[in-house]
Design an enzyme around this catalytic site. Sequence first.
Site, PDB file in Angstrom:
ATOM      1  N   PHE A   1    -112.409 -11.316  36.336  1.00 52.21           N
ATOM      2  CA  PHE A   1    -111.337 -12.286  36.090  1.00 52.21           C
ATOM      3  C   PHE A   1    -111.139 -12.385  34.586  1.00 52.21           C
ATOM      4  CE2 PHE A   1    -109.729 -15.069  39.542  1.00 52.21           C
ATOM      5  CZ  PHE A   1    -110.235 -14.339  40.605  1.00 52.21           C
TER       6      PHE A   1
ATOM      7  N   ASP B   1    -120.239 -17.488  26.932  1.00 55.38           N
ATOM      8  CA  ASP B   1    -120.443 -16.283  26.106  1.00 55.38           C
ATOM      9  C   ASP B   1    -121.560 -16.500  25.088  1.00 55.38           C
ATOM     10  OD1 ASP B   1    -118.489 -14.678  27.265  1.00 55.38           O
ATOM     11  OD2 ASP B   1    -116.898 -15.652  26.123  1.00 55.38           O
TER      12      ASP B   1
ATOM     13  N   LYS C   1    -114.947  -2.976  30.507  1.00 54.43           N
ATOM     14  CA  LYS C   1    -116.071  -3.360  31.389  1.00 54.43           C
ATOM     15  C   LYS C   1    -116.198  -2.445  32.614  1.00 54.43           C
ATOM     16  CE  LYS C   1    -115.927  -8.159  29.851  1.00 54.43           C
ATOM     17  NZ  LYS C   1    -116.424  -9.516  30.120  1.00 54.43           N
TER      18      LYS C   1
ATOM     19  N   ASN D   1    -118.163 -25.478  30.374  1.00 55.59           N
ATOM     20  CA  ASN D   1    -116.697 -25.363  30.297  1.00 55.59           C
ATOM     21  C   ASN D   1    -116.080 -26.107  31.478  1.00 55.59           C
ATOM     22  OD1 ASN D   1    -116.477 -23.481  32.609  1.00 55.59           O
ATOM     23  ND2 ASN D   1    -117.697 -22.193  31.246  1.00 55.59           N
TER      24      ASN D   1
ATOM     25  N   LYS E   1    -109.852  -5.482  29.059  1.00 51.88           N
ATOM     26  CA  LYS E   1    -111.142  -5.851  29.691  1.00 51.88           C
ATOM     27  C   LYS E   1    -111.446  -4.940  30.872  1.00 51.88           C
ATOM     28  CE  LYS E   1    -111.189 -10.574  28.162  1.00 51.88           C
ATOM     29  NZ  LYS E   1    -110.924 -11.973  28.428  1.00 51.88           N
TER      30      LYS E   1
ATOM     31  N   LYS F   1    -135.693 -34.555  23.394  1.00 57.17           N
ATOM     32  CA  LYS F   1    -134.329 -34.951  23.046  1.00 57.17           C
ATOM     33  C   LYS F   1    -134.158 -34.980  21.521  1.00 57.17           C
ATOM     34  CE  LYS F   1    -131.074 -38.688  23.481  1.00 57.17           C
ATOM     35  NZ  LYS F   1    -130.903 -40.114  23.607  1.00 57.17           N
TER      36      LYS F   1
HETATM   37  N1  CTP Z   1    -118.272 -12.648  32.346  1.00 57.03           N
HETATM   38  C1  CTP Z   1    -119.577 -12.264  32.622  1.00 57.03           C
HETATM   39  N2  CTP Z   1    -120.574 -12.536  31.733  1.00 57.03           N
HETATM   40  C2  CTP Z   1    -120.326 -13.180  30.590  1.00 57.03           C
HETATM   41  C3  CTP Z   1    -119.013 -13.594  30.289  1.00 57.03           C
HETATM   42  C4  CTP Z   1    -118.016 -13.303  31.191  1.00 57.03           C
HETATM   43  O1  CTP Z   1    -119.809 -11.685  33.666  1.00 57.03           O
HETATM   44  N3  CTP Z   1    -121.330 -13.454  29.769  1.00 57.03           N
HETATM   45  C5  CTP Z   1    -117.217 -12.283  33.281  1.00 57.03           C
HETATM   46  C6  CTP Z   1    -116.516 -13.428  33.953  1.00 57.03           C
HETATM   47  O2  CTP Z   1    -117.130 -13.784  35.164  1.00 57.03           O
HETATM   48  C7  CTP Z   1    -115.121 -12.864  34.180  1.00 57.03           C
HETATM   49  C8  CTP Z   1    -114.939 -11.953  32.986  1.00 57.03           C
HETATM   50  O3  CTP Z   1    -116.230 -11.604  32.562  1.00 57.03           O
HETATM   51  O4  CTP Z   1    -115.048 -12.085  35.341  1.00 57.03           O
HETATM   52  C9  CTP Z   1    -114.237 -12.587  31.847  1.00 57.03           C
HETATM   53  O5  CTP Z   1    -114.268 -11.685  30.819  1.00 57.03           O
HETATM   54  P1  CTP Z   1    -114.612 -12.108  29.315  1.00 57.03           P
HETATM   55  O6  CTP Z   1    -114.344 -10.937  28.460  1.00 57.03           O
HETATM   56  O7  CTP Z   1    -115.935 -12.674  29.204  1.00 57.03           O
HETATM   57  O8  CTP Z   1    -113.612 -13.214  29.163  1.00 57.03           O
HETATM   58  P2  CTP Z   1    -113.630 -14.169  28.046  1.00 57.03           P
HETATM   59  O9  CTP Z   1    -114.944 -14.890  27.932  1.00 57.03           O
HETATM   60  O10 CTP Z   1    -112.436 -14.986  28.240  1.00 57.03           O
HETATM   61  O11 CTP Z   1    -113.567 -13.092  26.884  1.00 57.03           O
HETATM   62  P3  CTP Z   1    -112.938 -13.266  25.478  1.00 57.03           P
HETATM   63  O12 CTP Z   1    -113.686 -14.444  24.987  1.00 57.03           O
HETATM   64  O13 CTP Z   1    -113.296 -11.986  24.847  1.00 57.03           O
HETATM   65  O14 CTP Z   1    -111.493 -13.424  25.750  1.00 57.03           O
END
Ligand code: CTP
Length: 402
Positions: A323, A279, A341, A210, A337, A289
């Site tokens: 965050f 995610d 969490k 990302n 969240k 490859k």
């Molecule tokens: N985070 C994490 N592990 C993951 C994904 C995210 O620890 N696999 C943490 C990030 O570091 C951040 C927070 O979770 O502190 C973000 O929350 P998240 O719900 O993952 O945000 P998004 O990915 O934006 O979720 P969504 O796609 O549900 O909006």
Amino acid sequence: MLKNKNIVLGVSGGIAVYKACALTSKLVQKGANVKVIMTNSAQEFVQPITFQALSRQPVYTDTFDEKDPSKIAHIDLADWADLFLIAPATANVLGKIANGIADDMLTTTLLATQAPVYVAPAMNVHMYQHPAVQRNLQLLDSFGYKFIEPGEGYLACGYVGKGRLEEPETIVKVLEDEEKEIPSYFNGKKVLVTAGPTQEAVDPVRYFTNHSSGKMGYAIARIAASLGAEVTLIAGKTNLDCPPNVKCISITTAEEMYQAVHEHYPNSDIVIKSAAVADYKPKMVFDRKMKKKEGSLHIEMERTKDILKSLGEQKQGQYLVGFAAETNDAVTYGKEKLKKKHLDAIVVNDVSQEGVGFQSSTNQVTFISKNGLEESLPMLSKDETAKQIFALIEKDIKGVHE
Ligand code: CTP
């Protein structure tokens, strides 16, 4: 306490200039770096060479004497200062600085500085008591300037009364007392920070990632260290250098971040998870490859572990901050969240706004705590945002809620 402090000493023109020479020497003996600015009148009493020899630094006398073309001298000097002292401060200089007049090197540099300002006035007793001078002193007081009041005694003009520049030893003592550093709340606390993106490989040359630059997390780590915390920063691939006094651990994938974070979690007091963790990751990682073929390509993805959620579930007294980057209904999603969490606080930003988010150097966030502290910060640099986040964490832990 004054060791390695950068002190700009502004010297204006009164008979007490001779005492400013002794003052310079005493500050240097205390280990301070002293740069002197003299007004034209001050040079009628003592030559700049005296201050140059005592401070072992060039003396500034003229705003337009720009020796280094890569810098603007008065701005550079103003930024360099940890502390700005005017001694002696004449009635004339007090009048100018109280009214924002900047017509020489001393007054121009003073207007440009953000360092704390100390003023040590010196003049005839009747001049000191004049309503104009007293009004100017009040104005300077309202700017937050601090005073080292003149002493009483025999004045060079023959009068006895208040107006004599305070003795150099006393001025040094006042500065030492004022500049004593109060240890911050975070001094010695163990702070764990995550930053940057993760990369999830699909074959040896390709990966999913990302746009995270890591700037926000690095700013958090840098500020935590400057507040005296013991900081560990676990970061994905970024272009940033490890901040001073921070232990940096480099990872690539979400799984590696999970392992590194859990290894350090039991020994942490505060955990701030600003990393942009993937995610999903490819279910299959090819060891060679992939070759292109006709038609479209389908890559099956599977969920990575939610690191933050797992930390929330295993909390043992740590203060846990997540965050959330959102493009709409940021605060509502953030609050969800926070609960889901098991966090103590969440820092939410609406990345659809200009100047907010991954590559930007500025940020605009809302801090929401489990205990009900909710504060939207203005658009700030990421360093300033980090400072404010720590101020809010401290407020929340101490239970200070307006
Ligand atoms: N985070 C994490 N592990 C993951 C994904 C995210 O620890 N696999 C943490 C990030 O570091 C951040 C927070 O979770 O502190 C973000 O929350 P998240 O719900 O993952 O945000 P998004 O990915 O934006 O979720 P969504 O796609 O549900 O909006």
